[in-house]
Motif scaffolding. Structure first.
Motif, mmCIF file in Angstrom:
data_model
loop_
_atom_site.group_PDB
_atom_site.id
_atom_site.type_symbol
_atom_site.label_atom_id
_atom_site.label_comp_id
_atom_site.label_asym_id
_atom_site.label_seq_id
_atom_site.Cartn_x
_atom_site.Cartn_y
_atom_site.Cartn_z
ATOM 1 N N PHE A 1 1.008 -1.626 -5.398
ATOM 2 C CA PHE A 1 2.402 -1.598 -5.826
ATOM 3 C C PHE A 1 2.990 -2.996 -6.030
ATOM 4 O O PHE A 1 4.180 -3.222 -5.792
ATOM 5 N N GLN A 2 2.157 -3.934 -6.478
ATOM 6 C CA GLN A 2 2.678 -5.245 -6.855
ATOM 7 C C GLN A 2 3.491 -5.129 -8.147
ATOM 8 O O GLN A 2 3.475 -4.102 -8.812
ATOM 9 N N ASP A 3 4.164 -6.213 -8.507
ATOM 10 C CA ASP A 3 5.051 -6.171 -9.665
ATOM 11 C C ASP A 3 4.304 -6.221 -10.989
ATOM 12 O O ASP A 3 4.908 -6.042 -12.048
ATOM 13 N N ARG A 4 2.997 -6.485 -10.942
ATOM 14 C CA ARG A 4 2.207 -6.621 -12.165
ATOM 15 C C ARG A 4 0.947 -5.784 -12.036
ATOM 16 O O ARG A 4 0.405 -5.631 -10.935
ATOM 17 N N PRO A 5 0.418 -5.264 -13.140
ATOM 18 C CA PRO A 5 -0.758 -4.398 -13.055
ATOM 19 C C PRO A 5 -1.961 -5.051 -12.381
ATOM 20 O O PRO A 5 -2.702 -4.383 -11.659
ATOM 21 N N ARG A 6 -2.184 -6.365 -12.597
ATOM 22 C CA ARG A 6 -3.338 -7.024 -12.011
ATOM 23 C C ARG A 6 -3.162 -7.259 -10.512
ATOM 24 O O ARG A 6 -4.139 -7.523 -9.805
ATOM 25 N N GLY B 1 11.796 2.194 -8.511
ATOM 26 C CA GLY B 1 11.682 2.587 -7.112
ATOM 27 C C GLY B 1 12.538 1.667 -6.265
ATOM 28 O O GLY B 1 13.275 0.814 -6.784
ATOM 29 N N LEU B 2 12.463 1.837 -4.940
ATOM 30 C CA LEU B 2 13.249 0.988 -4.059
ATOM 31 C C LEU B 2 12.648 -0.412 -4.017
ATOM 32 O O LEU B 2 11.476 -0.599 -3.700
ATOM 33 N N ALA B 3 13.464 -1.399 -4.353
ATOM 34 C CA ALA B 3 13.060 -2.799 -4.321
ATOM 35 C C ALA B 3 14.312 -3.650 -4.157
ATOM 36 O O ALA B 3 15.424 -3.217 -4.481
ATOM 37 N N LEU B 4 14.140 -4.868 -3.680
ATOM 38 C CA LEU B 4 15.272 -5.742 -3.400
ATOM 39 C C LEU B 4 16.061 -6.104 -4.650
ATOM 40 O O LEU B 4 17.239 -6.429 -4.556
ATOM 41 N N VAL B 5 15.426 -6.041 -5.812
ATOM 42 C CA VAL B 5 16.121 -6.428 -7.030
ATOM 43 C C VAL B 5 17.372 -5.577 -7.251
ATOM 44 O O VAL B 5 18.400 -6.094 -7.714
ATOM 45 N N GLY C 1 17.558 11.339 -12.204
ATOM 46 C CA GLY C 1 16.118 11.160 -12.106
ATOM 47 C C GLY C 1 15.641 10.391 -10.893
ATOM 48 O O GLY C 1 14.435 10.229 -10.703
ATOM 49 N N ARG C 2 16.564 9.940 -10.044
ATOM 50 C CA ARG C 2 16.144 9.075 -8.938
ATOM 51 C C ARG C 2 15.912 9.828 -7.628
ATOM 52 O O ARG C 2 15.040 9.446 -6.845
ATOM 53 N N LEU C 3 16.681 10.845 -7.371
ATOM 54 C CA LEU C 3 16.515 11.619 -6.142
ATOM 55 C C LEU C 3 15.840 12.949 -6.446
ATOM 56 O O LEU C 3 16.067 13.534 -7.512
ATOM 57 N N PRO C 4 14.998 13.458 -5.553
ATOM 58 C CA PRO C 4 14.644 12.866 -4.264
ATOM 59 C C PRO C 4 13.596 11.757 -4.412
ATOM 60 O O PRO C 4 12.748 11.796 -5.320
ATOM 61 N N LEU C 5 13.694 10.773 -3.517
ATOM 62 C CA LEU C 5 12.675 9.735 -3.473
ATOM 63 C C LEU C 5 11.325 10.323 -3.091
ATOM 64 O O LEU C 5 11.248 11.384 -2.473
ATOM 65 N N VAL D 1 0.822 -1.219 0.000
ATOM 66 C CA VAL D 1 0.000 0.000 0.000
ATOM 67 C C VAL D 1 0.852 1.263 0.000
ATOM 68 O O VAL D 1 0.315 2.371 -0.158
ATOM 69 N N LEU D 2 2.160 1.108 0.173
ATOM 70 C CA LEU D 2 3.097 2.225 0.153
ATOM 71 C C LEU D 2 4.334 1.809 -0.641
ATOM 72 O O LEU D 2 4.659 0.615 -0.720
ATOM 73 N N ALA D 3 5.026 2.787 -1.214
ATOM 74 C CA ALA D 3 6.254 2.499 -1.947
ATOM 75 C C ALA D 3 7.113 3.744 -2.015
ATOM 76 O O ALA D 3 6.602 4.866 -2.110
ATOM 77 N N PHE D 4 8.422 3.550 -1.976
ATOM 78 C CA PHE D 4 9.369 4.628 -2.253
ATOM 79 C C PHE D 4 9.692 4.588 -3.738
ATOM 80 O O PHE D 4 10.254 3.612 -4.243
ATOM 81 N N ARG D 5 9.336 5.645 -4.453
ATOM 82 C CA ARG D 5 9.535 5.715 -5.888
ATOM 83 C C ARG D 5 10.596 6.761 -6.217
ATOM 84 O O ARG D 5 10.795 7.721 -5.482
ATOM 85 N N PHE D 6 11.255 6.566 -7.363
ATOM 86 C CA PHE D 6 12.216 7.551 -7.832
ATOM 87 C C PHE D 6 11.495 8.842 -8.212
ATOM 88 O O PHE D 6 10.297 8.841 -8.526
ATOM 89 N N ALA D 7 12.243 9.931 -8.205
ATOM 90 C CA ALA D 7 11.657 11.245 -8.474
ATOM 91 C C ALA D 7 10.930 11.293 -9.811
ATOM 92 O O ALA D 7 9.882 11.938 -9.931
#
Length: 264
Positions: free
Chosen positions: A142-147, A61-65, A127-131, A36-42
């Motif tokens: 914010f799942q990895d797929r639109p569905r 955005g911020l993800a373990l990958v 393009g990444r900062l500020p988060l 329900v929340l995510a840190f995304r690039f600027a």
């Protein structure tokens, strides 16, 4: 009889799992309270469009990958109070609400932490900062797929990997919503049609192709297991795969730890 061993949701994309005794699959076909929340690039603080649906690619955005060190942070989310707590061991980095000032302080704390990790250089790219901390803390998006989907794997599949890997491999690396016992290793990859968990029916969609996020140790954040190669070279898969994606067949409902699982 196959049954639910564990249930998880992930309130903040890419961060700490939240074990649950129950999960509610809502009318939007997603687990309530999940991502329900995510840190995304600027430059990626608004969704892309894919087939008419909002899409938030994890590489924007911020993800373990790309940032495996995120695994070291302990994150808890108080959904009722809309409050996020971020800690590194016993050191609390931030404990804030989701108002504008709270989001700023949470973002500053997480940004400082990531910049101090070996992958911090990735965050300095153009393009990444500020988060931006995005999401209303309620809608799952914010799942990895639109569905979205509900993700599931069998514990025996993970145990089979652990048995041939030097590093410890457990369920947390794969970040599924549902973990099952009573299923032979890799059997879930062959399921088709309907799967019923407790009283909730799902339709099997596809196996889950894996990325280097699963290389990250969920305690240390270090990439200590080359599981993609293990899945293809040692297990013999054509592409690295573990777990399956489901969509509710009849409008969702509540699933519980201990629920029996019926195939077909």
């Amino acid at each position: 009889m196959p049954h639910v061993r564990a249930l998880f949701r992930y309130p903040l994309k890419g961060f700490t799992p939240e074990p649950r005794e129950t999960l509610t699959v809502g009318p939007d076909e997603r687990v309530e309270g999940d991502r329900v929340l995510a840190f995304r690039f600027a430059d990626s603080a608004v969704p892309e469009d894919r087939d008419g649906l909002d899409y938030w690619p994890k590489t924007r955005g911020l993800a373990l990958v790309d940032f495996p060190g995120l695994a070291r942070l302990g994150v808890t989310y108080d959904a009722a109070g809309q409050r996020v707590r971020v800690a590194l061991g016993d050191d609390v980095l931030a404990d804030e609400g989701l108002d504008e000032e709270g989001r700023e302080r949470l973002t500053d704390a997480v940004t400082a932490y990531v910049l101090g990790t070996p992958d911090g250089r990735r965050l300095r790219a153009e393009g990444r900062l500020p988060l931006r901390l995005v999401g209303d803390g309620v809608a799952s998006r914010f799942q990895d797929r639109p569905r979205g989907y509900v993700s599931l794997h069998g514990s025996a599949s993970v145990a089979a990997l652990d048995a041939i890997t030097d590093a410890r491999v457990d369920d947390r690396r794969f970040r599924s919503n549902v973990v099952l016992d009573g299923v032979a290793a890799w059997a879930e990859l062959g399921w088709t049609g309907r799967v019923t968990i407790g009283d909730v029916a799902f339709e099997v969609q596809q196996p889950i192709g894996r990325c280097v996020a699963v290389h990250a140790n969920p305690d240390t954040g270090e990439r200590d297991a080359r599981l993609l190669q293990t899945l293809t070279r040692d297990i013999g898969q054509d592409a690295p795969t573990l777990g399956i994606l489901l969509l509710p067949a009849d409008g969702g409902g509540v699933i519980r730890v201990g629920d029996e699982v019926r195939i077909g």
